[in-house]
Design a protein around this motif. Structure first.
Motif, PDB file in Angstrom:
ATOM      1  N   THR A 177       0.849  -1.178   0.000  1.00 37.83           N
ATOM      2  CA  THR A 177       0.000   0.000   0.000  1.00 37.83           C
ATOM      3  C   THR A 177       0.888   1.232   0.000  1.00 37.83           C
ATOM      4  OG1 THR A 177      -0.109   0.266   2.410  1.00 37.83           O
ATOM      5  CG2 THR A 177      -1.693  -1.259   1.402  1.00 37.83           C
TER       6      THR A 177
ATOM      7  N   ASP B  31      -4.241   1.506   6.253  1.00 36.47           N
ATOM      8  CA  ASP B  31      -3.732   1.152   4.935  1.00 36.47           C
ATOM      9  C   ASP B  31      -2.451   0.327   5.056  1.00 36.47           C
ATOM     10  OD1 ASP B  31      -3.868   1.185   2.143  1.00 36.47           O
ATOM     11  OD2 ASP B  31      -2.590   2.955   1.972  1.00 36.47           O
TER      12      ASP B  31
ATOM     13  N   HIS C  37       0.734   3.764   1.988  1.00 36.98           N
ATOM     14  CA  HIS C  37       1.156   4.098   3.342  1.00 36.98           C
ATOM     15  C   HIS C  37       2.328   3.217   3.789  1.00 36.98           C
ATOM     16  CE1 HIS C  37       0.083   4.750   7.854  1.00 36.98           C
ATOM     17  NE2 HIS C  37       0.987   5.606   7.440  1.00 36.98           N
TER      18      HIS C  37
END
Length: 259
Positions: free
Chosen positions: A2, A186, A4
């Motif tokens: 992801t 996330d 993040h």
């Protein structure tokens, strides 16, 4: 992978986190030598999953603590924030910290991250929490663990936990909380509960339900059709596969290949 996760990793590198080190955070299912240890002690055979040798090579042989004469790597390192009986609260409570390594009033989690300096952290709680932790408190504790991990520049890899046959509905509730936290921040998630679902007894030892099953007289680092019917062996496989995805997306595969 992801966005993040990528940001956390980049921040960690800037803080000096070691990309070849990971921490194991959890209870006895994580503290067990059947989880990941075989790959640091040459007691493994990847079978058809030969591509995972790159992942083993990336972490194996790299001391997990910056201390003289400490030779354990991330696979074999028992960790300072994983212990039989641990709950989500235990990792945050300094009373459980190892005095040989940890500073005064330092939690096991903070101590582990300071001593091991990892870039990644495998986190799984719930096996013991189902008995006495209110779901709202479990959510609170796990978020504290995740936030400290993120703020430390360490990528949290959350895991759902195997069903506790004594409390199936409560197990599902706490696992949903874990999934929600992964979505909220996330983060990577290993849905271990789902990965074990079709195994005999869902991969859980019938006599000691705080443990996963193991193959008979064979290391949990040996991957074949029969051994992957055991809970610990399957957990080892999906954990290595998760690292393969993360390291590839973080473009560490070139580093692993020596390119």
């Amino acid at each position: 992978m992801t966005e993040h996760t990528r940001q956390i990793y980049v921040n960690g590198v800037e803080l000096g986190r070691n990309p070849q080190t990971f921490s194991k955070i959890g209870d006895c299912m994580t503290a067990s030598p059947d989880f990941m240890n075989p790959f640091g002690s040459d007691q493994y055979n990847l079978g058809e999953y030969t591509d995972l040798q790159l992942i083993v090579d990336h972490f194996a042989g790299v001391p997990a603590r910056d201390a003289e004469d400490f030779e354990e790597d991330s696979f074999t390192n028992p960790g300072l924030s994983t212990m039989s009986g641990f709950s989500s609260a235990s990792a945050l409570d300094s009373i459980w910290a190892n005095p040989n390594w940890c500073e005064a009033n330092e939690s096991p989690l903070t101590c582990e991250y300071r001593v091991s300096n990892p870039a990644f952290s495998i986190i799984m709680f719930g096996t013991n929490d189902v008995f006495f932790t209110d779901p709202a408190l479990f959510d609170y504790n796990l978020r504290l663990i995740v936030l400290e991990t993120i703020d430390s520049g360490i990528v949290p890899i959350l895991n759902t936990f195997p069903i506790r046959p004594e409390y199936p509905e409560r197990s599902l509730l706490l696992n949903q909380i874990i999934i929600d936290i992964a979505l909220d921040y996330d983060l990577p998630l290993i849905n271990l509960w789902l990965g074990l679902y079709d195994l005999p007894n869902a991969g859980v030892d019938e006599d000691e339900t705080i443990h996963l099953t193991v193959p008979v007289d064979i290391s949990t680092g040996v991957f074949n059709e029969d051994t992957l019917q055991a809970g610990y062996t399957m957990r080892n496989l999906v954990t290595l596969q998760t690292f393969a995805i993360l390291l590839n997306e973080l473009e560490l595969q070139e580093e692993i290949n020596g390119e």
